[in-house]
Write a protein that holds these residues in place. Structure first.
Motif, mmCIF file in Angstrom:
data_model
loop_
_atom_site.group_PDB
_atom_site.id
_atom_site.type_symbol
_atom_site.label_atom_id
_atom_site.label_comp_id
_atom_site.label_asym_id
_atom_site.label_seq_id
_atom_site.Cartn_x
_atom_site.Cartn_y
_atom_site.Cartn_z
ATOM 1 N N ASP A 21 -5.629 13.957 -5.298
ATOM 2 C CA ASP A 21 -6.088 14.491 -6.579
ATOM 3 C C ASP A 21 -7.548 14.105 -6.815
ATOM 4 N N ASN A 22 -8.302 15.024 -7.398
ATOM 5 C CA ASN A 22 -9.734 14.808 -7.666
ATOM 6 C C ASN A 22 -10.479 14.434 -6.393
ATOM 7 N N ALA A 23 -10.069 15.056 -5.277
ATOM 8 C CA ALA A 23 -10.670 14.799 -3.959
ATOM 9 C C ALA A 23 -10.625 13.316 -3.604
ATOM 10 N N GLY A 24 -9.556 12.635 -4.045
ATOM 11 C CA GLY A 24 -9.397 11.224 -3.741
ATOM 12 C C GLY A 24 -10.299 10.298 -4.526
ATOM 13 N N GLN A 25 -11.021 10.824 -5.479
ATOM 14 C CA GLN A 25 -11.985 10.030 -6.238
ATOM 15 C C GLN A 25 -11.316 9.449 -7.485
ATOM 16 N N VAL A 26 -10.306 8.631 -7.245
ATOM 17 C CA VAL A 26 -9.510 8.012 -8.298
ATOM 18 C C VAL A 26 -9.358 6.537 -7.957
ATOM 19 N N CYS A 27 -9.757 5.663 -8.865
ATOM 20 C CA CYS A 27 -9.732 4.232 -8.555
ATOM 21 C C CYS A 27 -8.317 3.739 -8.288
ATOM 22 N N LEU A 28 -7.317 4.364 -8.918
ATOM 23 C CA LEU A 28 -5.935 3.938 -8.777
ATOM 24 C C LEU A 28 -5.265 4.468 -7.514
ATOM 25 N N ALA A 29 -5.919 5.339 -6.778
ATOM 26 C CA ALA A 29 -5.283 6.040 -5.671
ATOM 27 C C ALA A 29 -4.686 5.075 -4.655
ATOM 28 N N ALA A 30 -3.451 5.378 -4.241
ATOM 29 C CA ALA A 30 -2.759 4.585 -3.221
ATOM 30 C C ALA A 30 -3.173 5.106 -1.856
ATOM 31 N N THR A 31 -4.281 4.630 -1.372
ATOM 32 C CA THR A 31 -4.878 5.169 -0.145
ATOM 33 C C THR A 31 -4.324 4.526 1.118
ATOM 34 N N ARG A 32 -3.594 3.414 0.991
ATOM 35 C CA ARG A 32 -3.003 2.745 2.161
ATOM 36 C C ARG A 32 -1.497 3.009 2.162
ATOM 37 N N VAL A 33 -1.047 3.900 3.015
ATOM 38 C CA VAL A 33 0.367 4.244 3.092
ATOM 39 C C VAL A 33 1.037 3.296 4.087
ATOM 40 N N LEU A 34 1.996 2.521 3.603
ATOM 41 C CA LEU A 34 2.705 1.532 4.408
ATOM 42 C C LEU A 34 4.160 1.974 4.509
ATOM 43 N N VAL A 35 4.593 2.351 5.707
ATOM 44 C CA VAL A 35 5.890 2.991 5.894
ATOM 45 C C VAL A 35 6.791 2.117 6.763
ATOM 46 N N GLU A 36 8.030 1.945 6.319
ATOM 47 C CA GLU A 36 9.015 1.256 7.150
ATOM 48 C C GLU A 36 9.221 2.077 8.426
ATOM 49 N N GLU A 37 9.259 1.396 9.565
ATOM 50 C CA GLU A 37 9.165 2.078 10.860
ATOM 51 C C GLU A 37 10.168 3.215 11.026
ATOM 52 N N ALA A 45 -13.726 3.171 16.083
ATOM 53 C CA ALA A 45 -13.005 1.920 16.323
ATOM 54 C C ALA A 45 -11.596 2.153 16.856
ATOM 55 N N GLY A 46 -11.205 3.415 17.025
ATOM 56 C CA GLY A 46 -9.911 3.699 17.624
ATOM 57 C C GLY A 46 -8.898 4.377 16.739
ATOM 58 N N ALA A 47 -9.230 4.698 15.500
ATOM 59 C CA ALA A 47 -8.294 5.387 14.621
ATOM 60 C C ALA A 47 -8.059 6.814 15.108
ATOM 61 N N VAL A 61 -4.889 2.116 12.699
ATOM 62 C CA VAL A 61 -5.900 1.300 12.014
ATOM 63 C C VAL A 61 -5.392 -0.135 11.909
ATOM 64 N N ALA A 62 -6.267 -1.081 12.085
ATOM 65 C CA ALA A 62 -5.911 -2.494 11.990
ATOM 66 C C ALA A 62 -6.043 -2.966 10.553
ATOM 67 N N GLN A 63 -5.232 -3.960 10.188
ATOM 68 C CA GLN A 63 -5.243 -4.467 8.827
ATOM 69 C C GLN A 63 -6.611 -5.001 8.425
ATOM 70 N N ASP A 64 -7.338 -5.581 9.371
ATOM 71 C CA ASP A 64 -8.648 -6.153 9.024
ATOM 72 C C ASP A 64 -9.799 -5.175 9.226
ATOM 73 N N SER A 65 -9.503 -3.898 9.477
ATOM 74 C CA SER A 65 -10.566 -2.917 9.705
ATOM 75 C C SER A 65 -11.219 -2.505 8.398
ATOM 76 N N PRO A 86 -11.038 11.692 -0.172
ATOM 77 C CA PRO A 86 -9.693 12.165 0.219
ATOM 78 C C PRO A 86 -9.265 11.629 1.580
ATOM 79 N N VAL A 87 -9.208 10.305 1.696
ATOM 80 C CA VAL A 87 -8.941 9.649 2.977
ATOM 81 C C VAL A 87 -7.827 8.621 2.798
ATOM 82 N N LEU A 88 -6.723 8.810 3.509
ATOM 83 C CA LEU A 88 -5.605 7.868 3.513
ATOM 84 C C LEU A 88 -5.469 7.254 4.907
#
Length: 506
Positions: free
Chosen positions: A295-311, A362-364, A389-393, A403-405
Protein backbone atom coordinates in the motif's frame (compact mmCIF):
# COMPACT_ATOMS: atom_id res chain seq x y z
CA UNK A 1 22.90 36.50 -10.99
CA UNK A 2 19.23 37.29 -11.52
CA UNK A 3 16.75 35.35 -9.42
CA UNK A 4 13.85 33.49 -11.02
CA UNK A 5 10.58 35.32 -11.13
CA UNK A 6 8.55 34.86 -7.94
CA UNK A 7 5.41 32.81 -8.71
CA UNK A 8 1.87 33.96 -8.12
CA UNK A 9 0.59 33.48 -4.55
CA UNK A 10 -2.03 30.98 -5.72
CA UNK A 11 -1.55 27.88 -7.86
CA UNK A 12 -4.21 25.68 -9.41
CA UNK A 13 -3.57 22.01 -8.65
CA UNK A 14 -5.91 19.31 -9.96
CA UNK A 15 -8.41 22.09 -10.60
CA UNK A 16 -8.19 23.39 -7.02
CA UNK A 17 -6.80 26.84 -6.09
CA UNK A 18 -4.06 26.52 -3.44
CA UNK A 19 -2.42 29.48 -1.72
CA UNK A 20 1.33 28.93 -1.80
CA UNK A 21 2.27 31.36 0.98
CA UNK A 22 2.80 30.78 4.69
CA UNK A 23 -0.06 31.25 7.17
CA UNK A 24 1.24 33.20 10.17
CA UNK A 25 -0.83 35.04 12.74
CA UNK A 26 -3.95 34.84 10.61
CA UNK A 27 -2.26 36.36 7.55
CA UNK A 28 -0.84 34.96 4.31
CA UNK A 29 2.82 35.93 3.97
CA UNK A 30 5.45 35.45 1.29
CA UNK A 31 9.00 34.61 2.33
CA UNK A 32 11.52 37.27 3.18
CA UNK A 33 14.70 37.31 1.10
CA UNK A 34 16.98 39.72 2.94
CA UNK A 35 20.24 38.80 1.23
CA UNK A 36 18.84 37.94 -2.22
CA UNK A 37 21.07 34.88 -2.49
CA UNK A 38 18.31 32.35 -3.19
CA UNK A 39 14.84 32.31 -4.60
CA UNK A 40 12.24 32.84 -1.85
CA UNK A 41 10.29 29.83 -3.07
CA UNK A 42 10.76 26.22 -4.12
CA UNK A 43 8.86 24.09 -6.62
CA UNK A 44 6.87 20.99 -5.75
CA UNK A 45 6.46 18.33 -8.44
CA UNK A 46 3.94 15.54 -8.88
CA UNK A 47 5.34 12.02 -8.51
CA UNK A 48 2.72 10.86 -11.02
CA UNK A 49 4.48 12.38 -14.02
CA UNK A 50 7.13 14.75 -12.65
CA UNK A 51 5.17 17.84 -13.66
CA UNK A 52 5.70 21.00 -11.58
CA UNK A 53 2.66 21.78 -9.43
CA UNK A 54 3.40 25.05 -7.65
CA UNK A 55 6.03 27.46 -6.43
CA UNK A 56 5.89 27.32 -2.62
CA UNK A 57 7.01 30.07 -0.25
CA UNK A 58 10.40 28.99 1.08
CA UNK A 59 10.56 29.73 4.77
CA UNK A 60 13.60 30.20 6.95
CA UNK A 61 14.53 31.47 10.37
CA UNK A 62 12.55 34.71 9.97
CA UNK A 63 9.32 32.87 9.17
CA UNK A 64 9.89 30.31 11.95
CA UNK A 65 10.43 33.10 14.50
CA UNK A 66 7.36 34.98 13.30
CA UNK A 67 5.17 31.86 13.49
CA UNK A 68 6.33 30.98 17.01
CA UNK A 69 5.78 34.60 18.10
CA UNK A 70 2.25 34.48 16.67
CA UNK A 71 1.58 31.19 18.44
CA UNK A 72 2.90 32.60 21.73
CA UNK A 73 0.75 35.72 21.43
CA UNK A 74 -2.34 33.64 20.72
CA UNK A 75 -1.66 31.03 23.41
CA UNK A 76 -3.09 32.77 26.51
CA UNK A 77 -6.42 33.44 24.84
CA UNK A 78 -6.68 29.97 23.31
CA UNK A 79 -5.69 28.26 26.56
CA UNK A 80 -8.38 30.24 28.38
CA UNK A 81 -11.04 29.37 25.81
CA UNK A 82 -13.60 27.10 27.51
CA UNK A 83 -13.26 23.46 26.43
CA UNK A 84 -16.77 23.42 24.98
CA UNK A 85 -15.87 26.31 22.69
CA UNK A 86 -12.58 24.75 21.63
CA UNK A 87 -14.47 21.54 20.86
CA UNK A 88 -17.06 23.45 18.83
CA UNK A 89 -14.34 25.06 16.72
CA UNK A 90 -12.62 21.73 16.10
CA UNK A 91 -15.93 20.25 14.95
CA UNK A 92 -16.18 23.23 12.60
CA UNK A 93 -12.74 22.33 11.22
CA UNK A 94 -13.98 18.77 10.68
CA UNK A 95 -17.02 20.16 8.87
CA UNK A 96 -14.68 22.13 6.62
CA UNK A 97 -12.60 19.05 5.86
CA UNK A 98 -15.71 17.09 4.93
CA UNK A 99 -16.98 19.93 2.74
CA UNK A 100 -13.69 20.04 0.86
CA UNK A 101 -12.87 16.32 0.96
CA UNK A 102 -12.86 15.94 -2.83
CA UNK A 103 -10.56 18.95 -3.29
CA UNK A 104 -8.24 17.67 -0.58
CA UNK A 105 -8.15 14.19 -2.10
CA UNK A 106 -7.33 15.42 -5.60
CA UNK A 107 -4.62 17.81 -4.43
CA UNK A 108 -2.97 15.26 -2.15
CA UNK A 109 -2.93 12.60 -4.85
CA UNK A 110 -1.29 15.06 -7.24
CA UNK A 111 1.23 16.04 -4.58
CA UNK A 112 2.22 12.69 -3.05
CA UNK A 113 1.04 10.06 -5.54
CA UNK A 114 -1.06 7.93 -3.19
CA UNK A 115 -4.23 6.37 -4.61
CA UNK A 116 -7.06 8.82 -5.19
CA UNK A 117 -9.67 6.25 -4.16
CA UNK A 118 -7.85 5.76 -0.86
CA UNK A 119 -7.82 9.49 -0.22
CA UNK A 120 -11.50 9.75 -1.01
CA UNK A 121 -12.73 6.74 0.94
CA UNK A 122 -10.25 6.45 3.80
CA UNK A 123 -7.81 9.29 4.35
CA UNK A 124 -10.01 12.39 4.20
CA UNK A 125 -12.77 10.86 6.36
CA UNK A 126 -10.03 9.96 8.86
CA UNK A 127 -8.73 13.55 8.81
CA UNK A 128 -12.18 14.84 9.76
CA UNK A 129 -12.55 12.10 12.37
CA UNK A 130 -9.25 13.13 13.99
CA UNK A 131 -10.66 16.57 14.73
CA UNK A 132 -14.02 15.24 15.89
CA UNK A 133 -12.52 12.57 18.13
CA UNK A 134 -10.19 14.89 20.02
CA UNK A 135 -12.89 17.55 20.29
CA UNK A 136 -15.17 15.02 21.97
CA UNK A 137 -12.38 13.48 24.04
CA UNK A 138 -11.54 16.93 25.42
CA UNK A 139 -15.01 17.19 26.93
CA UNK A 140 -14.67 13.76 28.55
CA UNK A 141 -11.13 14.29 29.81
CA UNK A 142 -10.74 13.72 33.53
CA UNK A 143 -9.46 11.53 36.32
CA UNK A 144 -11.29 10.45 39.48
CA UNK A 145 -10.19 12.43 42.51
CA UNK A 146 -7.86 10.63 44.88
CA UNK A 147 -7.89 10.88 48.64
CA UNK A 148 -5.04 10.67 51.13
CA UNK A 149 -5.88 10.97 54.85
CA UNK A 150 -8.86 13.14 54.00
CA UNK A 151 -6.95 15.29 51.50
CA UNK A 152 -8.30 15.46 47.94
CA UNK A 153 -6.06 15.17 44.88
CA UNK A 154 -7.60 16.75 41.77
CA UNK A 155 -5.85 16.15 38.42
CA UNK A 156 -6.12 18.67 35.58
CA UNK A 157 -4.54 18.99 32.14
CA UNK A 158 -3.12 22.50 31.64
CA UNK A 159 -2.25 23.68 28.10
CA UNK A 160 1.53 23.56 27.67
CA UNK A 161 2.16 26.25 25.06
CA UNK A 162 3.07 26.49 21.37
CA UNK A 163 3.67 23.14 19.68
CA UNK A 164 5.93 22.62 16.66
CA UNK A 165 4.54 19.89 14.43
CA UNK A 166 6.77 18.46 11.70
CA UNK A 167 5.11 16.02 9.33
CA UNK A 168 6.36 13.61 6.62
CA UNK A 169 5.45 13.27 2.97
CA UNK A 170 3.90 9.79 2.94
CA UNK A 171 0.60 10.73 4.65
CA UNK A 172 0.68 14.53 4.72
CA UNK A 173 -2.79 15.63 5.80
CA UNK A 174 -3.67 12.60 7.92
CA UNK A 175 -0.54 13.01 10.04
CA UNK A 176 -0.91 16.79 10.20
CA UNK A 177 -4.41 16.35 11.61
CA UNK A 178 -3.28 13.52 13.91
CA UNK A 179 -0.91 16.01 15.55
CA UNK A 180 -2.81 19.29 15.22
CA UNK A 181 -6.19 18.04 16.45
CA UNK A 182 -5.06 16.93 19.93
CA UNK A 183 -2.68 19.88 20.31
CA UNK A 184 -5.48 22.35 19.57
CA UNK A 185 -7.97 20.44 21.70
CA UNK A 186 -5.50 20.54 24.59
CA UNK A 187 -5.38 24.34 24.38
CA UNK A 188 -1.93 24.55 22.83
CA UNK A 189 -1.29 26.65 19.73
CA UNK A 190 0.37 25.16 16.67
CA UNK A 191 3.11 25.82 14.14
CA UNK A 192 2.96 23.19 11.39
CA UNK A 193 5.94 22.56 9.12
CA UNK A 194 4.96 20.08 6.37
CA UNK A 195 7.44 18.09 4.30
CA UNK A 196 8.79 20.10 1.38
CA UNK A 197 7.82 17.36 -1.09
CA UNK A 198 4.13 17.51 -0.07
CA UNK A 199 3.12 20.94 1.28
CA UNK A 200 -0.13 21.58 -0.57
CA UNK A 201 -2.91 20.11 1.58
CA UNK A 202 -1.40 21.70 4.70
CA UNK A 203 -2.05 25.05 3.05
CA UNK A 204 -5.66 24.07 2.38
CA UNK A 205 -5.97 23.03 6.04
CA UNK A 206 -4.84 26.52 7.07
CA UNK A 207 -7.71 27.94 5.02
CA UNK A 208 -10.14 25.52 6.65
CA UNK A 209 -9.05 26.45 10.18
CA UNK A 210 -9.51 30.12 9.35
CA UNK A 211 -12.95 29.56 7.84
CA UNK A 212 -13.91 27.50 10.91
CA UNK A 213 -13.20 30.51 13.13
CA UNK A 214 -9.92 29.66 14.87
CA UNK A 215 -8.44 32.91 16.21
CA UNK A 216 -5.35 34.34 14.48
CA UNK A 217 -2.13 32.69 15.60
CA UNK A 218 -3.75 29.53 16.94
CA UNK A 219 -2.84 27.59 13.79
CA UNK A 220 0.24 28.66 11.82
CA UNK A 221 1.91 27.18 8.77
CA UNK A 222 5.57 27.55 7.77
CA UNK A 223 6.72 25.88 4.56
CA UNK A 224 10.28 25.08 3.59
CA UNK A 225 13.23 22.76 3.91
CA UNK A 226 14.13 21.11 7.18
CA UNK A 227 17.54 22.74 7.53
CA UNK A 228 16.17 26.21 6.72
CA UNK A 229 12.74 26.28 8.40
CA UNK A 230 12.51 23.18 10.58
CA UNK A 231 15.81 23.63 12.42
CA UNK A 232 15.13 27.18 13.69
CA UNK A 233 11.57 26.17 14.54
CA UNK A 234 12.53 23.32 16.90
CA UNK A 235 15.35 25.40 18.41
CA UNK A 236 13.08 28.33 19.30
CA UNK A 237 12.75 28.75 23.08
CA UNK A 238 9.11 29.75 22.62
CA UNK A 239 8.20 26.22 21.50
CA UNK A 240 7.02 24.07 24.40
CA UNK A 241 6.27 20.80 22.58
CA UNK A 242 7.74 19.16 19.48
CA UNK A 243 6.00 16.35 17.61
CA UNK A 244 7.93 14.84 14.72
CA UNK A 245 7.31 11.95 12.35
CA UNK A 246 10.24 11.00 10.15
CA UNK A 247 13.71 9.52 10.15
CA UNK A 248 15.95 8.56 13.06
CA UNK A 249 18.84 10.88 12.01
CA UNK A 250 16.51 13.89 11.84
CA UNK A 251 15.01 12.99 15.22
CA UNK A 252 18.49 12.99 16.73
CA UNK A 253 19.11 16.52 15.40
CA UNK A 254 15.76 17.70 16.76
CA UNK A 255 16.44 16.11 20.15
CA UNK A 256 19.79 17.92 20.39
CA UNK A 257 18.11 21.25 19.62
CA UNK A 258 15.24 20.56 22.03
CA UNK A 259 17.66 19.65 24.82
CA UNK A 260 18.89 23.25 25.02
CA UNK A 261 15.48 24.33 26.38
CA UNK A 262 14.33 20.96 27.75
CA UNK A 263 11.47 20.97 25.25
CA UNK A 264 9.50 17.69 25.46
CA UNK A 265 9.46 15.70 22.22
CA UNK A 266 7.26 13.00 20.74
CA UNK A 267 8.92 11.02 17.94
CA UNK A 268 7.33 8.51 15.57
CA UNK A 269 10.24 7.19 13.56
CA UNK A 270 11.22 4.37 11.27
CA UNK A 271 10.13 0.77 11.24
CA UNK A 272 11.28 -2.60 9.98
CA UNK A 273 8.29 -4.57 11.14
CA UNK A 274 7.91 -8.35 10.83
CA UNK A 275 4.99 -10.36 9.47
CA UNK A 276 5.12 -13.79 11.12
CA UNK A 277 3.27 -16.50 9.20
CA UNK A 278 2.76 -19.60 11.34
CA UNK A 279 2.16 -23.04 9.86
CA UNK A 280 -1.47 -23.11 10.96
CA UNK A 281 -2.29 -19.75 9.38
CA UNK A 282 -4.81 -19.45 6.58
CA UNK A 283 -2.40 -19.08 3.62
CA UNK A 284 -4.82 -16.85 1.75
CA UNK A 285 -5.16 -14.49 4.72
CA UNK A 286 -1.38 -14.46 5.20
CA UNK A 287 -0.89 -13.62 1.52
CA UNK A 288 -3.47 -10.85 1.74
CA UNK A 289 -1.63 -9.36 4.71
CA UNK A 290 1.69 -9.51 2.85
CA UNK A 291 0.32 -7.90 -0.32
CA UNK A 292 -1.23 -5.15 1.81
CA UNK A 293 2.31 -4.05 2.68
CA UNK A 294 2.62 -2.64 -0.86
CA UNK A 295 0.00 0.00 0.00
CA UNK A 296 1.18 3.53 -0.85
CA UNK A 297 4.05 1.92 -2.81
CA UNK A 298 5.40 0.55 0.47
CA UNK A 299 5.92 4.05 1.85
CA UNK A 300 4.32 3.29 5.21
CA UNK A 301 6.32 3.36 8.44
CA UNK A 302 4.22 0.54 9.91
CA UNK A 303 4.68 -1.77 6.92
CA UNK A 304 5.59 -5.37 7.77
CA UNK A 305 8.40 -5.62 5.25
CA UNK A 306 10.11 -8.69 6.79
CA UNK A 307 8.00 -11.78 6.10
CA UNK A 308 8.99 -14.61 8.47
CA UNK A 309 7.36 -17.91 7.51
CA UNK A 310 7.33 -21.24 9.32
CA UNK A 311 9.14 -23.63 6.98
CA UNK A 312 6.25 -26.02 6.29
CA UNK A 313 4.03 -23.05 5.32
CA UNK A 314 6.47 -21.48 2.85
CA UNK A 315 5.27 -23.06 -0.40
CA UNK A 316 1.56 -22.55 0.29
CA UNK A 317 2.17 -18.96 1.35
CA UNK A 318 4.22 -18.17 -1.76
CA UNK A 319 1.63 -19.73 -4.05
CA UNK A 320 -1.16 -17.57 -2.66
CA UNK A 321 1.09 -14.50 -2.48
CA UNK A 322 2.18 -14.71 -6.12
CA UNK A 323 -1.39 -15.29 -7.24
CA UNK A 324 -2.46 -12.07 -5.54
CA UNK A 325 0.49 -9.82 -6.26
CA UNK A 326 0.56 -10.59 -9.98
CA UNK A 327 -3.00 -9.29 -10.19
CA UNK A 328 -2.03 -5.88 -8.84
CA UNK A 329 -2.24 -3.08 -11.38
CA UNK A 330 0.51 -0.50 -11.17
CA UNK A 331 0.03 2.90 -12.72
CA UNK A 332 -1.65 6.29 -12.41
CA UNK A 333 -3.03 6.63 -8.86
CA UNK A 334 -6.00 8.61 -10.17
CA UNK A 335 -7.27 5.49 -11.96
CA UNK A 336 -9.74 3.47 -9.87
CA UNK A 337 -8.19 0.22 -11.10
CA UNK A 338 -4.69 1.05 -9.88
CA UNK A 339 -3.43 -0.90 -6.89
CA UNK A 340 0.13 0.45 -6.64
CA UNK A 341 1.10 3.98 -7.58
CA UNK A 342 4.44 5.79 -7.77
CA UNK A 343 7.09 6.43 -5.18
CA UNK A 344 7.34 10.00 -3.99
CA UNK A 345 10.39 11.36 -5.84
CA UNK A 346 13.12 10.29 -8.27
CA UNK A 347 15.72 10.62 -5.51
CA UNK A 348 13.70 8.28 -3.34
CA UNK A 349 13.44 5.74 -6.16
CA UNK A 350 17.23 5.81 -6.45
CA UNK A 351 17.47 5.13 -2.72
CA UNK A 352 15.03 2.20 -2.87
CA UNK A 353 16.73 0.73 -5.92
CA UNK A 354 20.12 1.09 -4.26
CA UNK A 355 18.98 -1.15 -1.40
CA UNK A 356 17.70 -3.76 -3.84
CA UNK A 357 20.78 -3.72 -6.08
CA UNK A 358 23.10 -4.14 -3.10
CA UNK A 359 20.96 -7.02 -1.79
CA UNK A 360 21.06 -8.76 -5.18
CA UNK A 361 24.81 -8.30 -5.36
CA UNK A 362 25.07 -9.91 -1.92
CA UNK A 363 23.20 -13.00 -3.10
CA UNK A 364 19.50 -12.25 -2.67
CA UNK A 365 17.05 -13.71 -5.20
CA UNK A 366 14.05 -11.75 -6.53
CA UNK A 367 10.85 -13.81 -6.40
CA UNK A 368 9.10 -10.87 -8.06
CA UNK A 369 10.16 -7.39 -9.07
CA UNK A 370 13.64 -6.19 -8.34
CA UNK A 371 13.77 -2.85 -10.13
CA UNK A 372 11.90 0.10 -11.62
CA UNK A 373 8.79 -0.66 -13.68
CA UNK A 374 10.08 -1.25 -17.24
CA UNK A 375 7.08 0.35 -18.90
CA UNK A 376 6.25 3.20 -16.53
CA UNK A 377 9.75 4.21 -15.46
CA UNK A 378 10.20 7.41 -13.53
CA UNK A 379 9.00 7.02 -9.95
CA UNK A 380 7.26 3.66 -10.46
CA UNK A 381 9.03 0.77 -8.72
CA UNK A 382 7.91 -2.82 -9.10
CA UNK A 383 6.48 -4.62 -6.05
CA UNK A 384 9.44 -6.72 -4.97
CA UNK A 385 10.00 -9.81 -2.81
CA UNK A 386 13.54 -11.00 -2.09
CA UNK A 387 14.62 -14.35 -0.65
CA UNK A 388 18.07 -15.63 0.27
CA UNK A 389 18.72 -12.74 2.66
CA UNK A 390 20.75 -12.98 5.85
CA UNK A 391 19.45 -11.64 9.15
CA UNK A 392 22.38 -9.25 9.47
CA UNK A 393 22.14 -7.97 5.87
CA UNK A 394 21.39 -4.35 5.07
CA UNK A 395 18.11 -5.19 3.31
CA UNK A 396 16.82 -6.90 6.49
CA UNK A 397 18.17 -4.39 8.99
CA UNK A 398 17.50 -1.00 7.36
CA UNK A 399 14.23 0.71 6.45
CA UNK A 400 13.85 0.79 2.66
CA UNK A 401 10.51 2.64 2.66
CA UNK A 402 9.44 1.33 -0.72
CA UNK A 403 7.55 -1.64 -2.21
CA UNK A 404 10.23 -4.13 -1.13
CA UNK A 405 9.66 -7.18 1.10
CA UNK A 406 12.07 -9.89 2.22
CA UNK A 407 11.23 -13.50 3.07
CA UNK A 408 12.95 -15.64 5.68
CA UNK A 409 11.92 -18.96 7.21
CA UNK A 410 12.20 -20.49 10.67
CA UNK A 411 11.91 -24.14 11.79
CA UNK A 412 8.47 -25.55 12.55
CA UNK A 413 7.50 -25.11 16.17
CA UNK A 414 10.55 -22.97 16.95
CA UNK A 415 8.98 -19.92 18.54
CA UNK A 416 12.33 -18.85 20.00
CA UNK A 417 13.84 -18.46 16.53
CA UNK A 418 10.72 -16.73 15.23
CA UNK A 419 10.87 -14.17 18.06
CA UNK A 420 14.64 -13.75 17.69
CA UNK A 421 14.28 -12.94 13.99
CA UNK A 422 11.27 -10.68 14.58
CA UNK A 423 13.07 -8.70 17.29
CA UNK A 424 16.41 -8.74 15.50
CA UNK A 425 16.59 -5.12 14.34
CA UNK A 426 17.09 -1.76 16.06
CA UNK A 427 13.43 -0.89 15.41
CA UNK A 428 10.23 -1.77 17.23
CA UNK A 429 7.28 0.02 15.69
CA UNK A 430 4.84 -2.79 14.88
CA UNK A 431 4.47 -6.51 14.21
CA UNK A 432 1.86 -8.67 12.50
CA UNK A 433 1.01 -12.32 13.18
CA UNK A 434 -0.93 -14.71 10.94
CA UNK A 435 -2.01 -17.87 12.77
CA UNK A 436 -4.95 -20.09 13.59
CA UNK A 437 -3.75 -20.71 17.15
CA UNK A 438 -4.88 -17.89 19.41
CA UNK A 439 -2.94 -19.08 22.46
CA UNK A 440 0.30 -19.37 20.49
CA UNK A 441 -0.30 -15.97 18.99
CA UNK A 442 -0.71 -14.45 22.44
CA UNK A 443 2.47 -16.12 23.70
CA UNK A 444 4.49 -14.84 20.75
CA UNK A 445 2.92 -11.37 20.81
CA UNK A 446 3.89 -10.98 24.47
CA UNK A 447 7.54 -11.47 23.51
CA UNK A 448 7.63 -9.10 20.51
CA UNK A 449 9.26 -5.69 20.84
CA UNK A 450 6.68 -3.48 19.14
CA UNK A 451 4.40 -0.57 19.91
CA UNK A 452 1.52 -2.29 18.11
CA UNK A 453 0.93 -5.98 17.38
CA UNK A 454 -1.78 -7.08 14.94
CA UNK A 455 -3.02 -10.68 14.96
CA UNK A 456 -4.67 -11.82 11.69
CA UNK A 457 -5.23 -8.20 10.66
CA UNK A 458 -3.24 -5.10 9.74
CA UNK A 459 -3.55 -1.33 10.21
CA UNK A 460 -6.65 -1.51 12.39
CA UNK A 461 -6.49 1.65 14.48
CA UNK A 462 -8.56 3.24 17.23
CA UNK A 463 -7.86 6.83 18.21
CA UNK A 464 -8.35 5.92 21.88
CA UNK A 465 -5.48 3.42 21.75
CA UNK A 466 -1.83 4.36 22.33
CA UNK A 467 0.38 4.65 19.28
CA UNK A 468 4.16 4.84 19.14
CA UNK A 469 7.32 2.80 18.80
CA UNK A 470 9.93 1.06 20.88
CA UNK A 471 13.71 1.18 20.50
CA UNK A 472 14.65 3.50 17.61
CA UNK A 473 11.11 3.55 16.27
CA UNK A 474 10.13 6.39 18.53
CA UNK A 475 9.75 8.14 21.85
CA UNK A 476 6.43 8.43 23.65
CA UNK A 477 2.85 7.47 22.87
CA UNK A 478 0.01 9.48 21.38
CA UNK A 479 -3.68 8.77 20.92
CA UNK A 480 -6.53 9.11 23.40
CA UNK A 481 -5.51 10.60 26.72
CA UNK A 482 -1.85 9.95 25.87
CA UNK A 483 -2.05 12.84 23.40
CA UNK A 484 -3.42 15.17 26.06
CA UNK A 485 -0.67 14.00 28.43
CA UNK A 486 1.88 15.14 25.85
CA UNK A 487 0.37 18.46 24.78
CA UNK A 488 -0.45 19.49 28.37
CA UNK A 489 1.28 19.99 31.68
CA UNK A 490 -0.52 17.70 34.12
CA UNK A 491 -1.29 19.37 37.44
CA UNK A 492 -2.28 17.77 40.75
CA UNK A 493 -4.06 20.10 43.17
CA UNK A 494 -4.19 18.80 46.76
CA UNK A 495 -6.82 20.24 49.14
CA UNK A 496 -6.88 19.76 52.88
CA UNK A 497 -10.07 18.57 54.62
CA UNK A 498 -12.78 21.18 55.04
CA UNK A 499 -13.63 23.18 58.17
CA UNK A 500 -14.48 21.08 61.18
CA UNK A 501 -12.49 18.10 59.90
CA UNK A 502 -9.27 17.02 61.52
CA UNK A 503 -6.31 16.40 59.25
CA UNK A 504 -3.81 13.86 60.39
CA UNK A 505 -0.32 14.55 59.09
CA UNK A 506 2.13 11.74 59.31
Amino acid sequence: MALPEVPLPTATVAGVPVDTRHWIGGTRLASADPDATAAPYFTTHSPIDGAPLAGIARGGAAEARAAVAAARDAFPGWAATPPAERARLLHAVADGVEARAEDLARVETADNGALLRSHRRGVMPRVAHNFRYFADRLLALGHPDLTTRGHTHHVTWEPAGPAALITPWNAPLMLASWKAAPALAAGSTVVLKPAEWTPLTASLLADITHEAGLPPGVFNLVQGYGAEAGAPLVADPGVRRISFTGSVPTARRIARAAAEHLTPCSFELGGKSPLLVLADADPGLAADLAVEQYDNAGQVCLAATRVLVEESARDAFLGHFLDRVTKLTQGDPRDEATGVGPCIHPRHVERVDGFVRRALAAGATPVIGGGPHPGLGGTYYLPTLLTGVAQDSEIVQEEVFGPVLTLQTFPDGDDDTAVRLANGTRFGLAATLATGDRERAERIAARLVAGTVWINCFFVRDLSAPFGGSRQSGVGREGGDWSFDFYCDIKNTVTAPGAGEVARHG
